[in-house]
Design an enzyme around this catalytic site. Structure first.
Site, mmCIF file in Angstrom:
data_model
loop_
_atom_site.group_PDB
_atom_site.id
_atom_site.type_symbol
_atom_site.label_atom_id
_atom_site.label_comp_id
_atom_site.label_asym_id
_atom_site.label_seq_id
_atom_site.Cartn_x
_atom_site.Cartn_y
_atom_site.Cartn_z
ATOM 1 N N CYS A 4 -0.349 4.082 0.284
ATOM 2 C CA CYS A 4 1.184 4.608 -1.024
ATOM 3 C C CYS A 4 1.939 5.146 0.441
ATOM 4 O O CYS A 4 1.517 5.770 1.504
ATOM 5 C CB CYS A 4 1.197 5.387 -1.937
ATOM 6 S SG CYS A 4 0.617 6.498 -1.966
ATOM 7 N N GLU A 27 -9.448 5.519 -9.704
ATOM 8 C CA GLU A 27 -8.691 4.639 -9.063
ATOM 9 C C GLU A 27 -9.548 3.984 -8.634
ATOM 10 O O GLU A 27 -8.749 1.966 -9.548
ATOM 11 C CB GLU A 27 -7.863 4.967 -7.849
ATOM 12 C CG GLU A 27 -6.572 3.916 -7.412
ATOM 13 C CD GLU A 27 -5.919 4.110 -6.378
ATOM 14 O OE1 GLU A 27 -5.694 5.146 -5.911
ATOM 15 O OE2 GLU A 27 -5.873 3.107 -5.538
#
Length: 320
Positions: free
Chosen positions: A198, A130
């Site tokens: 998140c 990521e």
């Protein structure tokens, strides 16, 4: 007589909406185009998920040059650098992007901050897929930091305009500490606080903290290269509870539970629930289990498939 073991399952645990979407993209692409389809990088960090998709016709590669001309190609949930997108476009590859929408949100923040001329700091772990994708999406130099100590060493003037971003799967507490260090050093410092970590990561971390108050030990089901799974084990240990990260039931050692009467189990966002069920089955071979699930935050987030794939899937249903 077998020794009783009370098992408490964390809630929520396991798959998040971004992971479910990524897996669905591969499955729908195979159905719409027929096998094989090519996936750049593990679609999510879990060997069971990868093996299951390989059995359906997915071929996993690390770089685009391994994808044959014209083959359907899928980018993983972790995102990819802009250079990979450009290479795929140059080759005319039909692409479905399974990047988690929350990771794409981080990319968009970074692009905006770059346009504003700010010095960008990404809080994350070097080498993670990521992070590599985010670094490659921002059209400006990005300083990567992992700790508050890294902030002290940043080669920036204290009055420089700074914007920070975060890897979505970090420990919320650790990230707050790094953000505090940035705000303490740089007067002109903006960013989305921990909002870019998140919802699923935060919810699973909250759940494992709650779990740690009630059990003698915790097992986290997830892959060693899964950042969010690794953080769950670290958080459990930071709460003073012995914790182990196992990729599957075979990775569990019954000797760990000598003297344990209450065991907590959770799973990272990329770990399918079948792995938890298999672990429970193995525990049940030697202990007399009573299993219950904690009340936790109810998640109702879902992400839709890419429009082109939705249309193809709808046609397949109508034709079938």
């Amino acid at each position: 007589m077998r020794i009783p073991l009370r098992v408490l399952l964390a809630s929520p645990r396991g798959f998040c909406a971004g992971v479910e979407r990524a897996i669905a993209i591969v499955e729908h692409a195979i159905e719409a185009h027929e096998a094989p389809v090519y996936v750049r990088h593990e679609i999510v960090h879990n060997a069971r998920v990868v093996r299951d998709l390989e059995a359906q016709g997915a071929i996993f590669v690390e770089e685009l040059h391994e994808v044959p001309d014209g083959a359907v190609t899928i980018f993983s949930a972790h995102g990819v650098p802009a250079s990979v997108e450009a290479e795929a476009e140059k080759r005319g590859l039909p692409v479905y992007d399974a990047t988690c929408p929350l990771v794409s949100k981080v990319h968009n923040h970074g692009i905006r901050f770059a346009r504003e001329g700010r010095n960008i700091v990404l809080i994350g772990h070097a080498g993670h897929a990521e992070v590599e994708g985010t670094l490659g999406q921002i059209p400006a130099p990005v300083h990567l930091v992992a700790t508050a100590e890294d902030v002290v060493a940043l080669p920036l003037a204290d009055d420089a305009p700074v914007a920070y971003l975060t890897q979505t799967t970090l420990s919320v507490d650790e990230t707050r500490a790094v953000i505090a260090a940035l705000q303490a050093r740089f007067a002109d410092c903006v960013g989305p606080d921990v909002a870019d970590i998140c919802y699923a990561t935060q919810n699973r971390q909250t759940a494992v903290r709650d779990l740690a108050k009630r059990v003698d030990a915790i097992i986290v089901v997830g892959a060693a290269n899964s950042s969010n799974s690794t953080r769950l084990a670290e958080i459990a240990r930071s709460c003073g509870v012995p914790a182990w990260l196992v990729s599957d039931a075979q990775g569990f050692d019954p000797a760990w539970l000598n003297g344990t009467m209450r065991l907590g189990i959770t799973a990272g966002a990329s770990a399918p629930d079948v792995l938890v069920q298999e672990l429970l089955a193995r525990l049940g071979q030697t202990r007399d289990l009573s299993v219950s699930e904690l009340d936790g935050i109810r998640e109702n987030v879902s992400f839709s498939l890419p429009p082109a794939l939705r249309r193809l899937s709808a046609r397949s249903v109508r034709a079938g």
